[in-house]
Design an enzyme around this catalytic site. Structure first.
Site, mmCIF file in Angstrom:
data_model
loop_
_atom_site.group_PDB
_atom_site.id
_atom_site.type_symbol
_atom_site.label_atom_id
_atom_site.label_comp_id
_atom_site.label_asym_id
_atom_site.label_seq_id
_atom_site.Cartn_x
_atom_site.Cartn_y
_atom_site.Cartn_z
ATOM 1 N N GLY A 1 0.822 -1.204 0.000
ATOM 2 C CA GLY A 1 0.000 0.000 0.000
ATOM 3 C C GLY A 1 0.851 1.247 0.000
ATOM 4 O O GLY A 1 2.050 1.206 -0.271
ATOM 5 N N ASN A 2 0.221 2.378 0.306
ATOM 6 C CA ASN A 2 0.942 3.643 0.379
ATOM 7 C C ASN A 2 0.365 4.478 1.517
ATOM 8 O O ASN A 2 -0.561 4.051 2.210
ATOM 9 C CB ASN A 2 0.871 4.384 -0.960
ATOM 10 C CG ASN A 2 -0.556 4.591 -1.433
ATOM 11 O OD1 ASN A 2 -1.357 5.240 -0.770
ATOM 12 N ND2 ASN A 2 -0.886 4.026 -2.598
ATOM 13 N N ARG A 3 0.905 5.674 1.694
ATOM 14 C CA ARG A 3 0.559 6.498 2.853
ATOM 15 C C ARG A 3 -0.675 7.374 2.652
ATOM 16 O O ARG A 3 -1.020 8.159 3.524
ATOM 17 C CB ARG A 3 1.747 7.402 3.221
ATOM 18 C CG ARG A 3 3.005 6.665 3.612
ATOM 19 C CD ARG A 3 4.142 7.649 3.891
ATOM 20 N NE ARG A 3 5.402 6.989 4.169
ATOM 21 C CZ ARG A 3 5.791 6.586 5.371
ATOM 22 N NH1 ARG A 3 5.010 6.788 6.417
ATOM 23 N NH2 ARG A 3 6.958 5.996 5.531
ATOM 24 N N SER A 4 -1.345 7.265 1.521
ATOM 25 C CA SER A 4 -2.479 8.158 1.261
ATOM 26 C C SER A 4 -3.605 7.935 2.268
ATOM 27 O O SER A 4 -4.008 6.800 2.527
ATOM 28 C CB SER A 4 -3.009 7.937 -0.159
ATOM 29 O OG SER A 4 -4.149 8.730 -0.382
ATOM 30 N N ALA B 1 -4.174 7.587 -4.939
ATOM 31 C CA ALA B 1 -2.788 7.136 -5.060
ATOM 32 C C ALA B 1 -2.818 5.664 -5.455
ATOM 33 O O ALA B 1 -3.075 4.786 -4.627
ATOM 34 C CB ALA B 1 -2.051 7.329 -3.735
#
Length: 407
Positions: A202-205, A269
Site C-alpha cells: 500500500g501507500n501512505r495516502s 494514489a
C-alpha cells in the site's frame, strides 16, 4: 438568494453575529436565526427577529407541526454557527442534539461553517483541539479565531473575527455554484495490492485531499461520484459513494462510472505494481533466515487508459485531471517530473504535489502546482486540503469553460 441558518451560541461575541446577520440580509439572503438557550443573556430574540424578518426560537417544541429541528436543516443552503463556543463544538463533535441548533446541525446536508470564539485556554485545551479536528474531518469549515483582546484583560487567540471577515470567508458558498449542472467523478485514497489474506502492498495516502475535492465540488454545485479506496476520513455528505480496493478494482470502477461525466479527477494514489500471484494462505516463515521472493507486475495506467479511450469510446468525459505525487532527485525536480507526466498522460490538467514521509500524505495541509495542457500559466496553492481543493475546483471551472468554447 441563499437560504442560510445562522446559529448563535452563548458567548459575549454574539453581538458580532447581529452585524453578520445584517450583512447577510443586505446581500439578499434569507436567514433563519437559531440561538441557543442562553444567548438571550447577551442578545434578545427581538433583535434577531427584527433583523432577520423571521420568527426566532431555540426550542424544538415551538412550531412542532413544522418539525423545525429537521426542516430548517433540510431547507438550508448553508448553516453557520457564529460564535461557536467550546460547549457547542463539543456537542457538535459528539453528535448531541438537545436543542434546535444542534438538531439542525445533525439534520442538514448543507455546508457547515463554524467560527469559534472563547478564551485562549479553552481554545487550546486538548478537548477543544480534538473536537475541532473531528469536525474538520467531517468537512465542517472552521474559521480560525483571531488573536487579540478577549472579554477580560487577557489577550490571545480565541477572539471572534470581525463580521466583515467572516462574511468574506464564505463568499464562495454564497455565490452562484461554478459547477452547477456538471457531473464530476473523483477518485480518492490509496489502493491496496494483496500479497496473501492478511498482507498487502500500500501507500501512505489517507484520502483527505480527494475527500476535500469531493466536498469542494459538491459545494460548487456539481453532482459528485466519489470512488473511495481505503479512506482514513469520512466521505462527505451529498455525494454518491463507490468503494474499491486494489488498482484493478479502481480501474473497473472508473470505467464503469466515467461515461456521462463532464469531469474526472484522478486523485487516488494508485500502486504502480502488484504481486504477480496472491497466496491463498498467510505466507509463513519456514526457517530463521530465508525470506520469500515476491515477483511484482505493473498495474494498468488508469489515467492514460481513460484519456486514450476517448478516441474510440463515446460519452467519456471531455476534461480529465490527473494528480502527480512526486519526489525530486538528482535527475530532476518535482515540477519537472510533473510537466513530463502531463505531456505523457495527455490529460487536460495535472495537479503536482511533493510527497514524503511527512509531506502531503496523511497531513492536514498541501502545497500544489496546477499545470495545464493548453499552455496556461501554472497556478500555485497552499493551505489546508479543503482550501487547496477549492482552488483546484475553481481552476477546473475556468478551464472547462474555455475548453467548451474551443469545441
Amino acid at each position: 438568494m441563499k437560504r442560510i441558518v445562522l446559529g448563535v451560541s452563548a458567548g459575549i461575541a454574539a453581538y458580532k453575529s447581529v452585524l453578520l446577520l445584517r450583512l447577510l440580509r443586505e446581500a439578499g439572503h434569507h436567514v433563519d436565526v437559531i440561538p441557543t438557550g442562553n444567548v438571550e443573556n447577551f442578545v434578545g430574540n427581538a433583535t434577531w427577529e427584527a433583523l432577520s424578518g423571521n420568527p426566532v426560537t431555540s426550542s424544538v417544541f415551538d412550531a412542532v407541526e413544522n418539525v423545525n429541528h429537521v426542516r430548517l436543516g433540510q431547507m438550508a443552503d448553508l448553516v453557520m454557527v457564529v460564535p461557536a463556543t467550546a460547549d457547542l463544538l463539543a456537542k457538535a463533535a459528539s453528535g448531541l442534539a438537545d436543542d434546535l441548533l444542534t438538531g439542525t446541525l445533525l439534520a442538514t446536508r448543507a455546508p457547515i461553517v463554524m467560527a469559534p470564539a472563547m478564551h485562549t485556554e479553552m481554545w487550546q485545551h486538548p478537548a477543544t483541539v480534538a473536537n475541532v479536528k473531528t469536525l474538520r474531518d467531517r468537512s465542517v469549515r472552521i474559521i480560525e479565531p483571531a488573536s487579540g483582546r478577549l472579554t477580560g484583560k487577557d489577550s490571545g487567540p480565541g477572539r471572534l473575527p470581525d463580521p466583515e471577515e467572516i462574511f468574506a470567508s464564505v463568499q464562495d458558498l454564497l455565490s452562484e455554484p461554478i459547477l452547477a449542472g456538471q457531473k464530476v467523478l473523483i477518485t480518492a485514497g490509496g489502493t491496496r495490492e494483496p500479497l496473501d489474506p492478511v498482507r498487502f502492498l500500500g501507500n501512505r495516502s489517507s484520502g483527505r485531499q480527494g475527500v476535500a475535492l469531493a466536498e469542494a465540488a459538491r459545494a460548487a454545485g456539481a453532482e459528485v461520484t466519489l470512488i473511495a479506496t481505503h479512506l482514513e476520513v469520512p466521505a462527505p455528505h451529498g455525494v454518491s459513494l463507490v468503494e474499491a480496493s486494489s488498482a484493478l478494482d479502481l480501474r473497473e470502477a472508473v470505467f464503469t462510472h466515467a461515461p456521462g461525466k463532464n469531469v474526472v479527477i484522478m486523485n487516488a494514489a494508485v500502486a504502480d505494481f502488484r504481486p504477480a500471484t496472491i497466496e491463498n494462505s498467510k505466507i509463513k516463515k519456514r526457517d530463521e533466515t530465508s525470506a520469500p521472493v515476491i515477483e511484482l507486475v505493473r498495474n494498468p495506467d488508469i489515467l492514460a487508459e481513460l484519456v486514450q479511450a476517448r478516441s474510440t469510446t463515446e460519452n467519456l468525459p471531455g476534461f480529465i485531471v490527473g494528480f502527480a505525487a512526486e519526489t525530486g532527485d538528482e535527475m530532476g525536480t518535482v515540477l519537472g517530473y510533473g510537466r513530463a507526466k502531463l505531456e505523457r498522460k495527455g490529460c487536460e490538467m495535472l495537479v503536482v504535489n511533493e510527497v514524503g514521509a511527512t509531506l502531503t500524505f496523511g497531513q492536514e495541509t498541501n502545497n500544489i502546482q496546477v499545470l495545464f495542457a493548453d499552455g496556461t500559466d501554472a497556478v500555485s496553492a497552499a493551505g489546508s486540503k479543503l482550501e487547496v481543493a477549492r482552488v483546484v475546483i475553481e481552476q477546473i471551472s475556468h478551464a472547462t469553460k474555455g475548453h467548451a468554447a474551443q469545441k
